[in-house]
Design a protein around this motif. Structure first.
Motif, PDB file in Angstrom:
ATOM      1  N   GLU A  34      -9.246  -5.788 -13.653  1.00 57.75           N
ATOM      2  CA  GLU A  34      -8.540  -4.700 -14.326  1.00 57.75           C
ATOM      3  C   GLU A  34      -8.388  -3.477 -13.434  1.00 57.75           C
ATOM      4  OE1 GLU A  34      -9.917  -3.533 -18.153  1.00 57.75           O
ATOM      5  OE2 GLU A  34     -10.151  -5.606 -18.824  1.00 57.75           O
ATOM      6  N   GLU A  35      -9.366  -3.231 -12.579  1.00 51.82           N
ATOM      7  CA  GLU A  35      -9.417  -2.003 -11.799  1.00 51.82           C
ATOM      8  C   GLU A  35      -9.148  -2.190 -10.307  1.00 51.82           C
ATOM      9  OE1 GLU A  35     -12.454   1.817 -11.673  1.00 51.82           O
ATOM     10  OE2 GLU A  35     -13.126  -0.068 -12.524  1.00 51.82           O
TER      11      GLU A  35
ATOM     12  N   GLY B 213     -12.187  -5.125  -1.635  1.00 50.33           N
ATOM     13  CA  GLY B 213     -11.757  -4.697  -2.965  1.00 50.33           C
ATOM     14  C   GLY B 213     -11.351  -3.237  -2.941  1.00 50.33           C
ATOM     15  N   TYR B 214     -10.156  -2.941  -3.474  1.00 48.98           N
ATOM     16  CA  TYR B 214      -9.616  -1.582  -3.471  1.00 48.98           C
ATOM     17  C   TYR B 214      -9.022  -1.260  -4.838  1.00 48.98           C
ATOM     18  CZ  TYR B 214     -10.052  -2.324   1.500  1.00 48.98           C
ATOM     19  OH  TYR B 214     -10.559  -2.616   2.740  1.00 48.98           O
ATOM     20  N   TYR B 215      -9.115   0.008  -5.231  1.00 49.18           N
ATOM     21  CA  TYR B 215      -8.527   0.438  -6.490  1.00 49.18           C
ATOM     22  C   TYR B 215      -7.029   0.139  -6.500  1.00 49.18           C
ATOM     23  CZ  TYR B 215     -12.746   3.042  -7.722  1.00 49.18           C
ATOM     24  OH  TYR B 215     -14.008   3.390  -8.029  1.00 49.18           O
ATOM     25  N   LYS B 216      -6.521  -0.204  -7.664  1.00 50.54           N
ATOM     26  CA  LYS B 216      -5.123  -0.543  -7.801  1.00 50.54           C
ATOM     27  C   LYS B 216      -4.194   0.644  -7.561  1.00 50.54           C
ATOM     28  CE  LYS B 216      -5.346  -4.534 -10.824  1.00 50.54           C
ATOM     29  NZ  LYS B 216      -4.899  -5.116 -12.099  1.00 50.54           N
ATOM     30  N   ASP B 217      -4.703   1.877  -7.662  1.00 51.60           N
ATOM     31  CA  ASP B 217      -3.815   3.026  -7.493  1.00 51.60           C
ATOM     32  C   ASP B 217      -3.373   3.237  -6.041  1.00 51.60           C
ATOM     33  OD1 ASP B 217      -6.345   3.848  -6.687  1.00 51.60           O
ATOM     34  OD2 ASP B 217      -6.112   5.876  -7.470  1.00 51.60           O
TER      35      ASP B 217
ATOM     36  N   CYS C  89       0.857  -1.186   0.000  1.00 52.31           N
ATOM     37  CA  CYS C  89       0.000   0.000   0.000  1.00 52.31           C
ATOM     38  C   CYS C  89       0.892   1.234   0.000  1.00 52.31           C
ATOM     39  CB  CYS C  89      -0.907  -0.016   1.224  1.00 52.31           C
ATOM     40  SG  CYS C  89      -2.011   1.397   1.317  1.00 52.31           S
ATOM     41  N   VAL C  90       0.730   2.112  -0.977  1.00 51.25           N
ATOM     42  CA  VAL C  90       1.578   3.298  -1.074  1.00 51.25           C
ATOM     43  C   VAL C  90       0.917   4.538  -0.491  1.00 51.25           C
ATOM     44  CG1 VAL C  90       2.974   2.473  -2.991  1.00 51.25           C
ATOM     45  CG2 VAL C  90       0.849   3.662  -3.465  1.00 51.25           C
TER      46      VAL C  90
END
Length: 67
Positions: free
Chosen positions: A44-45, A58-62, A17-18
């Motif tokens: 994909e997301e 579920g979490y966004y890849k960003d 996690c950034v």
């Protein structure tokens, strides 16, 4: 209903996690910056990871980078 067995399934990979600076949701309650999480499923997301609550979310890849 495959999502009901994700917590017991094999880990696909690990991601770090950034940040937890979410625009819309309160992600900082379930994720910690700089912590590495196990990915149970991926689209994909989104990454579906075992978060700080011990459940798969579920979490966004960003929010992540691959470890």
């Amino acid at each position: 209903m495959i999502h009901q067995t994700w917590s017991e399934s094999e880990t696909i990979k690990k991601v770090k996690c950034v940040h937890t600076n979410a625009k819309k949701y309160m992600v900082d309650r379930a994720l910690t910056a700089e912590k590495v999480y196990d990915v149970k499923n991926e689209t994909e997301e989104f990454y579906f990871v075992v978060d700080n609550t011990g459940k798969v979310g579920g979490y966004y890849k960003d929010y992540f980078q691959e470890a």
